[in-house]
Each structure stands twice: as C-alpha cells, then as structure tokens.
Motif scaffolding. Structure first.
Motif, PDB file in Angstrom:
ATOM      1  N   ILE A 177       0.865  -1.116  -0.070  1.00  0.00           N
ATOM      2  CA  ILE A 177       0.188  -0.126   0.042  1.00  0.00           C
ATOM      3  C   ILE A 177       0.808   1.141   0.066  1.00  0.00           C
ATOM      4  CG2 ILE A 177      -1.841   1.224   1.244  1.00  0.00           C
ATOM      5  CD1 ILE A 177      -2.706  -1.514   2.348  1.00  0.00           C
ATOM      6  N   LEU A 178       1.976   1.278   0.867  1.00  0.00           N
ATOM      7  CA  LEU A 178       2.858   2.465   1.158  1.00  0.00           C
ATOM      8  C   LEU A 178       3.578   2.698  -0.196  1.00  0.00           C
ATOM      9  CD1 LEU A 178       3.806   1.897   4.516  1.00  0.00           C
ATOM     10  CD2 LEU A 178       2.321   3.716   3.624  1.00  0.00           C
ATOM     11  N   ASP A 179       4.122   1.524  -0.925  1.00  0.00           N
ATOM     12  CA  ASP A 179       4.916   1.735  -2.278  1.00  0.00           C
ATOM     13  C   ASP A 179       3.900   2.481  -3.358  1.00  0.00           C
ATOM     14  OD1 ASP A 179       7.346   0.804  -2.100  1.00  0.00           O
ATOM     15  OD2 ASP A 179       6.822  -1.338  -1.959  1.00  0.00           O
ATOM     16  N   VAL A 180       2.748   2.061  -3.289  1.00  0.00           N
ATOM     17  CA  VAL A 180       1.774   2.660  -4.358  1.00  0.00           C
ATOM     18  C   VAL A 180       1.562   4.059  -3.965  1.00  0.00           C
ATOM     19  CG1 VAL A 180      -0.655   2.588  -5.173  1.00  0.00           C
ATOM     20  CG2 VAL A 180       0.624   0.456  -4.928  1.00  0.00           C
ATOM     21  N   LEU A 181       1.568   4.350  -2.652  1.00  0.00           N
ATOM     22  CA  LEU A 181       1.034   5.725  -2.163  1.00  0.00           C
ATOM     23  C   LEU A 181       2.119   6.590  -2.423  1.00  0.00           C
ATOM     24  CD1 LEU A 181      -0.569   7.856  -0.519  1.00  0.00           C
ATOM     25  CD2 LEU A 181       0.286   7.048   1.654  1.00  0.00           C
ATOM     26  N   PHE A 182       3.528   6.148  -1.871  1.00  0.00           N
ATOM     27  CA  PHE A 182       4.617   7.008  -2.004  1.00  0.00           C
ATOM     28  C   PHE A 182       5.219   7.143  -3.664  1.00  0.00           C
ATOM     29  CE2 PHE A 182       5.557   5.989   2.603  1.00  0.00           C
ATOM     30  CZ  PHE A 182       4.706   6.703   2.844  1.00  0.00           C
ATOM     31  N   ILE A 183       5.238   5.989  -4.275  1.00  0.00           N
ATOM     32  CA  ILE A 183       5.806   6.053  -5.527  1.00  0.00           C
ATOM     33  C   ILE A 183       4.917   6.523  -6.695  1.00  0.00           C
ATOM     34  CG2 ILE A 183       7.103   4.638  -7.133  1.00  0.00           C
ATOM     35  CD1 ILE A 183       8.084   2.893  -5.022  1.00  0.00           C
ATOM     36  N   VAL A 184       3.624   5.810  -6.768  1.00  0.00           N
ATOM     37  CA  VAL A 184       2.889   6.100  -7.770  1.00  0.00           C
ATOM     38  C   VAL A 184       2.000   7.296  -7.652  1.00  0.00           C
ATOM     39  CG1 VAL A 184       0.806   5.085  -9.234  1.00  0.00           C
ATOM     40  CG2 VAL A 184       2.675   3.344  -8.248  1.00  0.00           C
ATOM     41  N   ILE A 186       1.901   9.992  -4.748  1.00  0.00           N
ATOM     42  CA  ILE A 186       2.844  10.925  -4.475  1.00  0.00           C
ATOM     43  C   ILE A 186       3.923  11.169  -5.490  1.00  0.00           C
ATOM     44  CG2 ILE A 186       4.038  12.341  -2.427  1.00  0.00           C
ATOM     45  CD1 ILE A 186       2.142  10.471  -0.307  1.00  0.00           C
ATOM     46  N   LYS A 187       4.483  10.391  -5.868  1.00  0.00           N
ATOM     47  CA  LYS A 187       5.503  10.491  -6.580  1.00  0.00           C
ATOM     48  C   LYS A 187       6.858  10.909  -5.963  1.00  0.00           C
ATOM     49  CE  LYS A 187       2.537  11.559 -10.751  1.00  0.00           C
ATOM     50  NZ  LYS A 187       2.567   9.878 -10.913  1.00  0.00           N
ATOM     51  N   TRP A 188       7.373   9.986  -5.042  1.00  0.00           N
ATOM     52  CA  TRP A 188       8.364  10.376  -4.454  1.00  0.00           C
ATOM     53  C   TRP A 188       9.660   9.613  -4.772  1.00  0.00           C
ATOM     54  CZ3 TRP A 188       6.975  10.020   1.782  1.00  0.00           C
ATOM     55  CH2 TRP A 188       6.193  11.158   1.915  1.00  0.00           C
ATOM     56  N   GLY A 189       9.492   8.974  -5.952  1.00  0.00           N
ATOM     57  CA  GLY A 189      10.448   8.472  -6.632  1.00  0.00           C
ATOM     58  C   GLY A 189      10.977   7.113  -6.013  1.00  0.00           C
ATOM     59  N   CYS A 190      12.479   7.139  -5.885  1.00  0.00           N
ATOM     60  CA  CYS A 190      13.301   5.855  -5.234  1.00  0.00           C
ATOM     61  C   CYS A 190      13.225   6.165  -3.538  1.00  0.00           C
ATOM     62  CB  CYS A 190      14.564   5.833  -5.596  1.00  0.00           C
ATOM     63  SG  CYS A 190      14.777   5.343  -7.466  1.00  0.00           S
ATOM     64  N   ALA A 191      13.238   7.279  -3.057  1.00  0.00           N
ATOM     65  CA  ALA A 191      13.004   7.626  -1.641  1.00  0.00           C
ATOM     66  C   ALA A 191      11.736   6.881  -1.075  1.00  0.00           C
ATOM     67  CB  ALA A 191      13.065   9.140  -1.640  1.00  0.00           C
ATOM     68  N   GLY A 192      10.560   6.966  -2.056  1.00  0.00           N
ATOM     69  CA  GLY A 192       9.219   6.563  -1.581  1.00  0.00           C
ATOM     70  C   GLY A 192       9.370   5.020  -1.408  1.00  0.00           C
TER      71      GLY A 192
END
Length: 447
Positions: A177-184, A186-192
């Motif tokens: 869930i957090l991977d989708v939230l942070f990367i897809v 919010i778009k935090w990239g690799c940091a996400g």
C-alpha cells in the motif's frame, strides 16, 4: 507460543519450525521485491539500477545487524533448552542494551558515510542521486531493522517461529500500500520505496513488543533479571558479533563484485539487480531451513543431547540439497520468465543478461543446501568465531573473480562469482562443523 525441540522427531520439528520461517522470509523479501517491481515498472530501468546499485552495501550493513541479532539469540535458546529461565531472561535484558548501543553507532556512521559508500561502489552518475536518496533512508531506519530482528530472534529462540511470520504478513501488505502511495501517487521516486520499507519494518517490530508484553510471560524481564553480568555480555558478543561479521564479510566480496559490475554499464547493473532479487527470493528456503536446524541444535546443546544434534543436522542437509536441485532446474529453464517480474519484455538486452545470471546459478544451487545448514549449525552450537571464516572464504572468492576474471571475461565472470564463493565456503565449513560437533561431544562426555 514457546516450543521445546529437545524431544520428538527431529525432522518433523525442524520442518514445522522452518515453514513459518520460510513464509516469513518470503514476505520479508517482498519488501525489496515490491520496491523493485514498482520502481522498475513505473520509474524505469535507471531507477531500478539506482535501487540496486547499493544492494551489496545494504547486505553488508543490514546483514551485520540481522546476523548479530541471530547470534544474540543463541545463548537465549541454549538457556531455554536447559530450562534455565532466569538465566534466559538475564540474557534478554543484556541483549536489549547491546542492541540499542549498536543501533545508535551503526546508524550515525552509515548515514554520515553514505556519499562515500556510493562513490566507492562506482555508482554511475546518471543514477547517483536516486541511489543516495534510497540508501540514506534505509540507513536511518536501521534502529527499526534491529528492533524487529532482535525481538523475532528472541521469539524463535524459544520455539515460536509462527508469530514473527504473522507480523511480517501484516507489514508486507502495508508495504504494498505504501509503495503505491509514495511512488505512484505522491511520486517520491526511489525515496518513496525506501520509506515504505522502513515504515513496514518498524510496524513489525512494535507488534513484537506488544505480543511479548501481553502474551509471553516467560519472556517478561523481572527486576532481579536486570543484572550487568560481564560474563553474559561476553557470551552475547562472542556469538553475536562474529555472526554479524560473517554476513558483512560475505557482503564485502559482494561489494567488490558489484563495483566491477557497475563498471560494465547500467544495462548490466539493472540485470544484476533483477538477478539478485531472484537469488534472494529463491534462497529463502535455505535460510529458513538453516535457522530451524540452528535453533534445534542450540536447544539440544543446552539439553546435552548430542545424538539429536547429529540426526537433525544430517536430515537438514539432505532436505537442503534436495531443494537446491529442484530450484536449480527452475532457474535453468524458467529464469527468463522470472526475470520479467522485474524487467519489461521490451528491455531485451537487460532481460538477456538477467536470464544468463539465473541460468548460471541454477547448476550450483545445491551447494547452498550444505553451506547454509552447516554454517548456521556451527553458529548455533556457539562457534560463531569459526563460522565467520566461511564468510571470509566467500569474500576471497568474489574478490578473486572481480579482480582477475571480470576484466578478462566481463559479465560472464559476474555470473559465476557466487558459485565460486559457495564452493570455497563449503570446502571450509564441512570439516569445521564436524570438528565442532566432536568437540562438544567430548565436552558433554566429560561432564
């Protein structure tokens, strides 16, 4: 729930104990796998390379932390097997103090040295910034890594491998869930991807705290258990530090190898990253089996039952070799399709290189059935200082390939480096484990 492994069928106990460990290892691997899948698919192969460019140093640092936690649990398992519960709780108390101290030191040092580490690995400039963002966040989350692994090690030392698995399932689902939230989103990239991993790891640790507090009365530290005992501290350091160093020394060879591979360009960095993810996933059964045999040996050593140790060891190695042959065939014939989990079918050069890596590994995977079980058993019997030399053998082998064969044969040499390391380590650990068991046997006979 605690489980005493000093009575009953050894193979049945080992398998029962290893199944939750295996499932837990698989879910733990999903932390990095899901990062790689989402990063590779949504951010591209350069971002995948950024995440993987420091995988060897992650193994060095995090491997030391995990190995040390496993080593700290060995005296606890031995006291549990001997029914010395006060001594066990004293070890748990001192374990917590030592782990806290190591968490502070390792986190500060690694965070400060992150840029230098990436330069040492010869990370390509086009992926350096993303690699830095990913690695620094993982380093700052080291206390959470230590928290979970320390508590999980304590639970496993008293025979409970099921509970850590359940918590990892929860955190793995959260990680998705957090991977989708942070990367897809919010778009935090690799940091996400790194944030998702650390948050999930932290939740696993805090769940272990709650469980021990409310469900495991036997693990509750009483006021009289809070003793500063130098002998017990020495025992913890003697089992924990060498076990952590064994992981780290192995990783040094992997770092040298990865630096050589990074010099070959981003195509091979991406392929090596995908191949490493496959290796980590398929090694989970080896790790689970080895941990189960090690815990079995530790408890029975505490109970003075040498014949059960021998029987469990032989059965554990047999299961490991059998699995190694089977998964090796899978890698040989289906390595390309497995690689497509991480790599788009349009990335033909990267896919070809990843397939080659898996294919070459497949012929030698059975060696891990011997290496992991014998090494972990040697550590579980209290000889972590001797087992560490298996890691030295792996390091020397990888350095040998990196310095002398990669310049001549390129990526082909990279594909055979791990197998060379496994062979060197097996040649060392086989007689070493045998002599350690013989030494314990003589000791028990005299007593």
């Amino acid at each position: 729930m605690t489980k005493n492994m000093t009575d009953g069928n050894p193979l049945k106990l080992i398998i029962q104990f290893s199944i939750p460990l295996l499932l837990g290892n698989l879910f733990q691997q999903t932390y990095n796998m899901i990062d790689a899948i989402i990063v590779g698919r949504y951010l591209g192969t350069d971002s995948l390379a950024a995440v993987g460019a420091s995988s060897s140093v992650q193994f060095l640092i995090l491997g030391f932390c995990i190995g040390m936690c496993c080593g700290f649990a060995i005296p606890i398992a031995q006291r549990f097997g001997a029914n010395d519960y006060d001594g066990m709780r004293e070890y748990i108390f001192l374990n917590g103090i030592l782990t806290t101290a190591f968490a502070l030191i390792i986190t500060i040092v690694c965070a400060v040295l992150t840029p230098q580490i990436l330069h040492l690995l010869k990370t390509p400039e086009n992926i350096f910034n993303d690699a830095y963002s990913y690695l620094i966040i993982l380093f700052l989350g080291i206390p959470f890594t230590l928290l979970y692994n320390t508590l999980a090690g304590i639970l496993r030392s008293v025979g409970d491998s099921r509970t850590p698995f359940i918590f990892l399932v929860i955190s793995a689902l959260l990680n998705i869930i957090l991977d989708v939230l942070f990367i897809v989103i919010i778009k935090w990239g690799c940091a996400g991807a790194a944030f998702a991993t650390i948050v999930s790891q932290a939740i696993s640790g805090f769940l272990c705290i709650l469980l021990i507090k409310f469900k495991f009365q036997i693990l509750q530290i009483l006021p009289e258990n809070k003793k500063w005992n130098y002998t017990k501290i020495k025992n913890l350091l003697r089992t924990g530090v060498p076990m952590g160093l064994q992981f780290s020394i192995t990783a040094i060879g992997s770092m040298v190898l990865q630096a050589s591979n990074n010099n070959l360009g981003s195509i091979y960095v991406s392929a090596f990253t995908a191949g490493t993810k496959i290796k980590q996933l398929t090694m989970c059964p080896f790790d689970a089996l080895a941990t189960a045999v090690s815990t079995f040996a530790s408890q029975n050593y505490g109970a003075g039952k040498i014949e059960r140790i021998k029987k469990g060891l032989v059965q554990g190695v047999s299961v490991g070799i059998s699995y190694g042959f089977m998964i090796g065939l899978v890698l040989i014939f289906f390595g390309r399709y497995i690689s497509m989990i991480f790599i788009s079918g349009y990335e033909i050069p990267v896919l070809d290189a990843s397939q080659k890596y898996a294919y070459c590994m497949g012929f030698f995977y059975w060696l891990l059935g011997i290496l992991n079980v014998l090494r972990m058993t040697t550590q579980g019997l209290g000889y972590s200082d001797r087992a560490v030399f298996a890691g030295i053998m792996e390091m020397l082998a990888r350095c040998l390939v990196s310095f002398f064969f990669v310049p001549a044969f390129g990526y082909t040499a990279i594909c055979f480096a791990d197998q060379t390391a496994w062979l060197f380590a097996v040649i060392y650990i086989t007689p070493t484990c045998y002599f350690c068991i013989r030494k314990i046997e003589k000791k028990l006979v005299r007593s």
